[in-house]
Design a protein around this motif. Structure first.
Motif, PDB file in Angstrom:
ATOM      1  N   UNK A  27       7.100  -5.075  18.067  1.00 19.79           N
ATOM      2  CA  UNK A  27       7.180  -6.047  16.974  1.00 19.79           C
ATOM      3  C   UNK A  27       7.803  -7.314  17.549  1.00 19.79           C
ATOM      4  N   UNK A  28       7.054  -8.401  17.529  1.00 21.14           N
ATOM      5  CA  UNK A  28       7.526  -9.683  18.025  1.00 21.14           C
ATOM      6  C   UNK A  28       8.004 -10.487  16.822  1.00 21.14           C
ATOM      7  N   UNK A  29       9.294 -10.854  16.822  1.00 24.82           N
ATOM      8  CA  UNK A  29       9.902 -11.388  15.608  1.00 24.82           C
ATOM      9  C   UNK A  29       9.760 -12.870  15.379  1.00 24.82           C
ATOM     10  N   UNK A  30       8.630 -13.457  15.764  1.00 30.06           N
ATOM     11  CA  UNK A  30       8.387 -14.875  15.460  1.00 30.06           C
ATOM     12  C   UNK A  30       8.367 -15.070  13.943  1.00 30.06           C
ATOM     13  N   UNK A  31       8.704 -16.282  13.487  1.00 30.11           N
ATOM     14  CA  UNK A  31       8.768 -16.505  12.037  1.00 30.11           C
ATOM     15  C   UNK A  31       7.402 -16.420  11.359  1.00 30.11           C
ATOM     16  N   UNK A  32       7.282 -15.460  10.431  1.00 37.46           N
ATOM     17  CA  UNK A  32       6.031 -15.264   9.690  1.00 37.46           C
ATOM     18  C   UNK A  32       6.280 -15.107   8.188  1.00 37.46           C
ATOM     19  N   UNK A  33       7.497 -15.414   7.734  1.00 40.98           N
ATOM     20  CA  UNK A  33       7.880 -15.155   6.340  1.00 40.98           C
ATOM     21  C   UNK A  33       7.779 -13.669   6.032  1.00 40.98           C
ATOM     22  N   UNK A  34       8.035 -12.846   7.050  1.00 45.67           N
ATOM     23  CA  UNK A  34       7.982 -11.382   6.968  1.00 45.67           C
ATOM     24  C   UNK A  34       6.595 -10.867   6.602  1.00 45.67           C
ATOM     25  N   UNK A  35       5.570 -11.643   6.905  1.00 46.48           N
ATOM     26  CA  UNK A  35       4.191 -11.185   6.780  1.00 46.48           C
ATOM     27  C   UNK A  35       3.741 -10.587   8.110  1.00 46.48           C
ATOM     28  N   UNK A  36       2.785  -9.692   8.059  1.00 44.05           N
ATOM     29  CA  UNK A  36       2.298  -9.020   9.254  1.00 44.05           C
ATOM     30  C   UNK A  36       1.161  -9.834   9.868  1.00 44.05           C
ATOM     31  N   UNK A  37       1.324 -10.167  11.145  1.00 44.09           N
ATOM     32  CA  UNK A  37       0.350 -10.967  11.878  1.00 44.09           C
ATOM     33  C   UNK A  37      -0.202 -10.119  13.028  1.00 44.09           C
ATOM     34  N   UNK A  38      -1.532 -10.095  13.150  1.00 43.75           N
ATOM     35  CA  UNK A  38      -2.160  -9.263  14.185  1.00 43.75           C
ATOM     36  C   UNK A  38      -2.984 -10.078  15.184  1.00 43.75           C
ATOM     37  N   UNK A  39      -2.962 -11.395  15.084  1.00 48.59           N
ATOM     38  CA  UNK A  39      -3.717 -12.197  16.048  1.00 48.59           C
ATOM     39  C   UNK A  39      -3.094 -13.564  16.238  1.00 48.59           C
ATOM     40  N   UNK A  40      -3.138 -14.070  17.457  1.00 45.64           N
ATOM     41  CA  UNK A  40      -2.700 -15.446  17.716  1.00 45.64           C
ATOM     42  C   UNK A  40      -3.525 -16.046  18.838  1.00 45.64           C
ATOM     43  N   UNK A  41      -3.519 -17.360  18.932  1.00 45.25           N
ATOM     44  CA  UNK A  41      -4.231 -18.048  20.001  1.00 45.25           C
ATOM     45  C   UNK A  41      -3.456 -17.924  21.316  1.00 45.25           C
ATOM     46  N   UNK A  42      -4.184 -18.054  22.417  1.00 44.44           N
ATOM     47  CA  UNK A  42      -3.546 -18.163  23.715  1.00 44.44           C
ATOM     48  C   UNK A  42      -3.246 -19.611  24.028  1.00 44.44           C
ATOM     49  N   UNK A  43      -2.478 -19.838  25.085  1.00 38.74           N
ATOM     50  CA  UNK A  43      -2.175 -21.205  25.488  1.00 38.74           C
ATOM     51  C   UNK A  43      -2.236 -21.329  27.000  1.00 38.74           C
ATOM     52  N   UNK A  44      -2.961 -22.329  27.465  1.00 41.51           N
ATOM     53  CA  UNK A  44      -3.020 -22.674  28.886  1.00 41.51           C
ATOM     54  C   UNK A  44      -2.511 -24.103  29.025  1.00 41.51           C
ATOM     55  N   UNK A  45      -1.467 -24.292  29.830  1.00 41.04           N
ATOM     56  CA  UNK A  45      -0.858 -25.607  30.037  1.00 41.04           C
ATOM     57  C   UNK A  45      -1.201 -26.090  31.439  1.00 41.04           C
ATOM     58  N   UNK A  46      -1.675 -27.330  31.535  1.00 38.65           N
ATOM     59  CA  UNK A  46      -2.073 -27.903  32.813  1.00 38.65           C
ATOM     60  C   UNK A  46      -1.407 -29.259  33.023  1.00 38.65           C
ATOM     61  N   UNK A  47      -1.124 -29.564  34.285  1.00 46.95           N
ATOM     62  CA  UNK A  47      -0.635 -30.884  34.665  1.00 46.95           C
ATOM     63  C   UNK A  47      -1.668 -31.551  35.563  1.00 46.95           C
ATOM     64  N   UNK A  48      -1.964 -32.803  35.274  1.00 42.70           N
ATOM     65  CA  UNK A  48      -2.873 -33.600  36.093  1.00 42.70           C
ATOM     66  C   UNK A  48      -2.055 -34.694  36.773  1.00 42.70           C
ATOM     67  N   UNK A  49      -2.148 -34.765  38.089  1.00 42.50           N
ATOM     68  CA  UNK A  49      -1.438 -35.787  38.845  1.00 42.50           C
ATOM     69  C   UNK A  49      -2.444 -36.658  39.577  1.00 42.50           C
ATOM     70  N   UNK A  50      -2.264 -37.979  39.418  1.00 40.36           N
ATOM     71  CA  UNK A  50      -3.158 -38.956  40.032  1.00 40.36           C
ATOM     72  C   UNK A  50      -2.351 -39.809  40.999  1.00 40.36           C
ATOM     73  N   UNK A  51      -2.816 -39.917  42.229  1.00 39.07           N
ATOM     74  CA  UNK A  51      -2.210 -40.805  43.218  1.00 39.07           C
ATOM     75  C   UNK A  51      -3.186 -41.921  43.528  1.00 39.07           C
ATOM     76  N   UNK A  52      -2.733 -43.163  43.343  1.00 35.51           N
ATOM     77  CA  UNK A  52      -3.563 -44.324  43.620  1.00 35.51           C
ATOM     78  C   UNK A  52      -3.105 -45.052  44.875  1.00 35.51           C
TER      79      UNK A  52
END
Length: 385
Positions: A162-187
């Motif tokens: 049981x992951x206790x993220x805030x849900x107003x004590x409702x039962x949640x069975x799915x969430x999105x994934x997250x991919x974080x990327x950094x782009x670096x540009x050298x000029x």
């Protein structure tokens, strides 16, 4: 039992909030306090540290060493308060009009405080309760995987997490994934009037950010109308950008960070494939003109989604504790639940408070929600006796 649990939970919450565990900081003081709290109650805990031992996950088992236990998991880190207009000290729990204000009261030290307050009750259960507290959830769910791997290898197989993220004590069975990327540009720096002699990293970065904005728009336009998520589509946002030295210098360096949040049926690598191809082509073109120039993309984190499939029995059990008779839901934020599920644990999300309060100035957890969380812990004890 709830009345006895609440005062202890309030005291623990105050102690947890007083630790500034913003993700850029160490969480070791909080972890040491929790270790001591558990030790005083006869519970042994284990740390799983990061590479330089500046942060740690902590897990502990309360009760008998048998299969069929319950994992209660929460992250110890919080988001920054920088630039936010708080009416009270964010590192002190302040009650106003039935609301417990403080950074992390809702997301998600309130749940951790309730779980710790219930430790003396868990000790008498016939099935164990496994506590799992992580670091760096707020910057891409970076800390939990090493802890989850160790728990899967060393603990008698739990029945669910049981992951206790805030849900107003409702039962949640799915969430999105997250991919974080950094782009670096050298000029290549030059006077801004002599554009033929240089290459502005800022101009390249703007072009790439425009491509991402178009990609985000396409995700919105092609959203699956049957998706249960709100918003229904994968979302892409640029959260940070920086570049340049002065208005009259062609910028030598620019960088930006973006996150992509995908439902379980959307592959983030497939979504980003055209953009990554553009980056590779642009990098080669820039280096042919100025060998030191170029553009790179680096994935900083990639937390998997949680899929509703296979979680019905776990959801029914948690609903029996909350009294929630409605259907299971899904959420658009990312969490560590997908990582627990990926490791083979039946997993649901359920915790006190509203995600709408998370990350906000004057973040709060309603006392009513805190009380419902205490009721949940008491019913869990009764279900495990």
């Amino acid at each position: 039992m709830t009345d006895n649990l609440l005062p202890a939970a309030r005291d623990i919450l105050a102690r947890l909030i007083a630790f500034d565990t913003t993700s850029r900081n160490s969480n070791l003081e909080l972890i040491a306090w929790v270790e001591d709290y558990l030790s005083q109650r006869g519970v042994t805990s284990a740390r799983v540290v990061n590479a330089d031992a500046s942060k740690a996950n902590l897990y502990a088992s309360v009760g008998p060493n048998v299969e069929g236990g319950i994992i209660l998991s929460g992250h110890s880190d919080v988001v920054p308060v920088d630039g936010q207009d708080w009416l009270s000290d964010p590192w002190t729990v302040t009650e106003r009009n039935g609301l417990l204000h403080g950074r992390g009261t809702c997301d998600m030290k309130g749940f951790i405080a309730l779980a710790l307050a219930a430790v003396p009750l868990f000790k008498d259960c016939a099935k164990p309760v496994h506590l799992a507290f992580s670091y760096d959830e707020e910057i891409g769910c970076l800390g939990a995987p090493a802890m989850i791997e160790e728990m899967a290898a060393k603990l008698p197989k739990p029945a669910l997490a049981i992951i206790g993220e805030p849900t107003m004590m409702k039962v949640i069975t799915g969430h999105k994934g997250i991919a974080v990327h950094e782009v670096e540009v050298l000029g290549h720096e030059a006077h801004s009037s002599l554009t033929h002699l240089g290459l502005s990293a800022n101009m390249v970065a703007v072009e790439l950010m425009h491509d991402l904005a178009e990609l985000a728009r396409g995700l919105w336009e092609n959203a699956d109308p049957a998706s249960p998520f709100i918003p229904p589509h994968a979302t892409l946002t640029i959260g940070r950008m920086q570049g340049g030295t002065a208005p009259n210098i062609l910028a030598r360096r620019a960088h930006f960070v973006f996150d992509l949040r995908c439902p379980p049926d959307v592959d983030p690598e497939a979504v980003l494939a055209p953009f990554k191809a553009k980056v590779a082509a642009l990098d080669g073109e820039m280096r042919r003109t100025f060998p030191e120039a170029g553009v790179t993309i680096t994935r900083l984190s990639n937390a998997p989604p949680m899929a509703p499939a296979g979680s019905q029995e776990a959801a029914d059990f948690v609903r029996s504790l909350t009294g929630d008779n409605g259907p299971s839901g899904v959420v658009s934020y990312a969490a560590e639940a997908g990582q627990f599920q990926q490791a083979g644990f039946a997993t649901v999300i359920c915790g006190p408070g509203s995600i709408e309060q998370a990350h906000q100035p004057n973040e709060y957890l309603a006392v009513e929600q805190f009380e419902r969380g205490a009721d949940f812990m008491v019913r869990l004890v009764q279900a495990l006796v």
